[in-house]
Design an enzyme around this catalytic site. Structure first.
Site, PDB file in Angstrom:
ATOM      1  N   ASP A 112      -0.372   6.914  -3.883  1.00 14.53           N
ATOM      2  CA  ASP A 112      -1.604   6.626  -4.613  1.00 14.53           C
ATOM      3  C   ASP A 112      -1.963   7.744  -5.591  1.00 14.53           C
ATOM      4  O   ASP A 112      -2.292   7.491  -6.751  1.00 14.53           O
ATOM      5  CB  ASP A 112      -2.767   6.428  -3.637  1.00 14.53           C
ATOM      6  N   HIS A 137       0.847  -1.179   0.000  1.00 16.51           N
ATOM      7  CA  HIS A 137       0.000   0.000   0.000  1.00 16.51           C
ATOM      8  C   HIS A 137       0.892   1.242   0.000  1.00 16.51           C
ATOM      9  O   HIS A 137       2.118   1.159  -0.025  1.00 16.51           O
ATOM     10  CB  HIS A 137      -0.938  -0.002   1.206  1.00 16.51           C
TER      11      HIS A 137
END
Length: 376
Positions: free
Chosen positions: A172, A142
């Site tokens: 992200d 992540h």
């Protein structure tokens, strides 16, 4: 105010992505006029629908904000009929965005080679953490992991060397969303000129290195890796610091250039012997810290009012959203439907001429495009 421009009107996007990087990328495309069709699992939809807090019985606020203005196509990708439907749609699709691990779309029969054979001008964007190849390609991760593995997390470590969990998802959005949008637009332009599409390998890990350009520059000229909390923009200079005030609020002080620094020193009353911070940066920082701590933030803001010194208050996200400047620019005046309530849309990071200030489009109900696109 004039209506927002929609330069992507007529562009059709089939979006297989979930969570944040891909959905925010296709949100930007939708805001610019593209028709975005979001492919979701029947019954439950994508994971983000169920992330609290909820705004309807079956959709959370994160999903609502990221999927405004899109349509939903509920298909089981393990079903041959679903794959057939997608391939039938492909002749009229300009862009595919997918966010699976490398190889998944190939195994489903929906990989780049398979879909390019149907539509040679297709722009096929694959967003992953590590890219389509390389030793880490299949490694689960992540945002925090990408920042750790690329050295970015270490750049934000304090003087003790302790990394701090970042409050924003730089990998992200900065490593996934924005490079994906840029690459899609470049590929669409190329397809217009040549008729040939492209497979875009957007790797969040790769793209984070641009955010650390200055640290790579230090390395390029033979200097050691940056010291934790010890460089110009990481806490090693009195000219780029947060200083605590007497009331517990903080000032963000960034008078990097000499003209700003001299203004700053004048307002805080820094002794001339410490104004030359090249001699002992730590001593200057300590002195400024003591001076700022002696007065409340309101007094300092009044003292710096109208002075070019790059001094601002550290605000909460709520204070920032209510700031008259951002309100005047129309960032938070829109209202989108969310069940019986309304939400203030997140302003997409594009120029105002392409942004809908009203943000009136809602988010899709699961499968709301099925009847139109599949006949059932």
């Amino acid at each position: 105010m004039s209506a927002p421009r929609k330069p992507l009107t007529g562009v059709r996007v089939l979006d297989f992505s979930t969570l944040l990087p891909g959905p925010m990328a296709t949100l930007i495309l939708a805001e610019a006029g593209a028709e975005v069709i979001k492919v979701e699992r029947p019954g439950s939809g994508e994971e983000m629908r169920h992330y609290p807090p909820m705004v309807t019985a079956d959709s959370g606020v994160n999903f609502a904000l990221l999927n405004r203005g899109k349509r939903s196509l509920a298909l089981d990708l393990k079903n041959e009929e679903s794959i057939r439907i997608i391939k039938l749609l492909m002749t009229d699709i300009d862009v595919v965005v997918e966010q699976f691990r490398p190889g998944v779309m190939d195994r489903l029969g929906l990989g780049w080679e398979a879909l390019k054979a149907i539509n040679p001008a297709l722009v096929y964007c694959s967003i992953t953490g590590w890219g389509q190849d390389g030793p880490k390609a299949q490694l689960a991760a992540h945002d925090l992991n990408y920042m750790a593995e690329t050295g970015v997390l270490n750049l934000g470590a304090d003087r003790a060397g302790d990394p701090v969990v970042p409050p924003v998802l730089v990998a992200d959005i900065g490593g996934g969303t924005m490079p994906a949008v840029i690459s899609i637009l470049l590929a669409l332009r190329e397809a217009e000129k040549t008729g040939a599409g492209a497979h875009l390998d957007v790797a969040m890990g790769d793209n984070l290195f641009a955010w650390a350009y200055w640290a790579l520059g230090e390395r390029a000229v033979g200097r050691p890796d940056p010291r934790p909390g010890g460089e110009l923009v990481t806490g090693g200079s009195p000219r780029y610091q947060v200083y605590r005030c007497a009331d517990g609020r903080w000032l963000a002080c960034a008078p990097l250039e000499q003209k700003f620094w001299m203004n700053f020193c004048r307002i805080v009353g820094l002794p001339e012997s410490l104004a030359d911070d090249s001699r002992d940066p730590a001593a200057t920082t300590a002195a400024v810290r003591d001076i700022v701590a002696a007065k409340p933030s309101a007094e300092w803001l009044a003292a710096f009012d109208g002075v070019d010194a790059c001094v601002t208050l550290v605000k909460s996200i709520g204070e920032a959203a209510d700031d008259p400047h951002f309100r005047a620019r129309g960032l938070f005046r829109g209202a989108m439907p969310a069940g019986e309530a309304t939400l203030t849309p997140v302003p997409p990071p594009i120029a105002p001429i392409y942004r809908d200030p009203e943000g009136g489009q809602g988010f899709p109900a699961l499968g709301d495009a099925n009847l139109d696109l599949t006949g059932g």
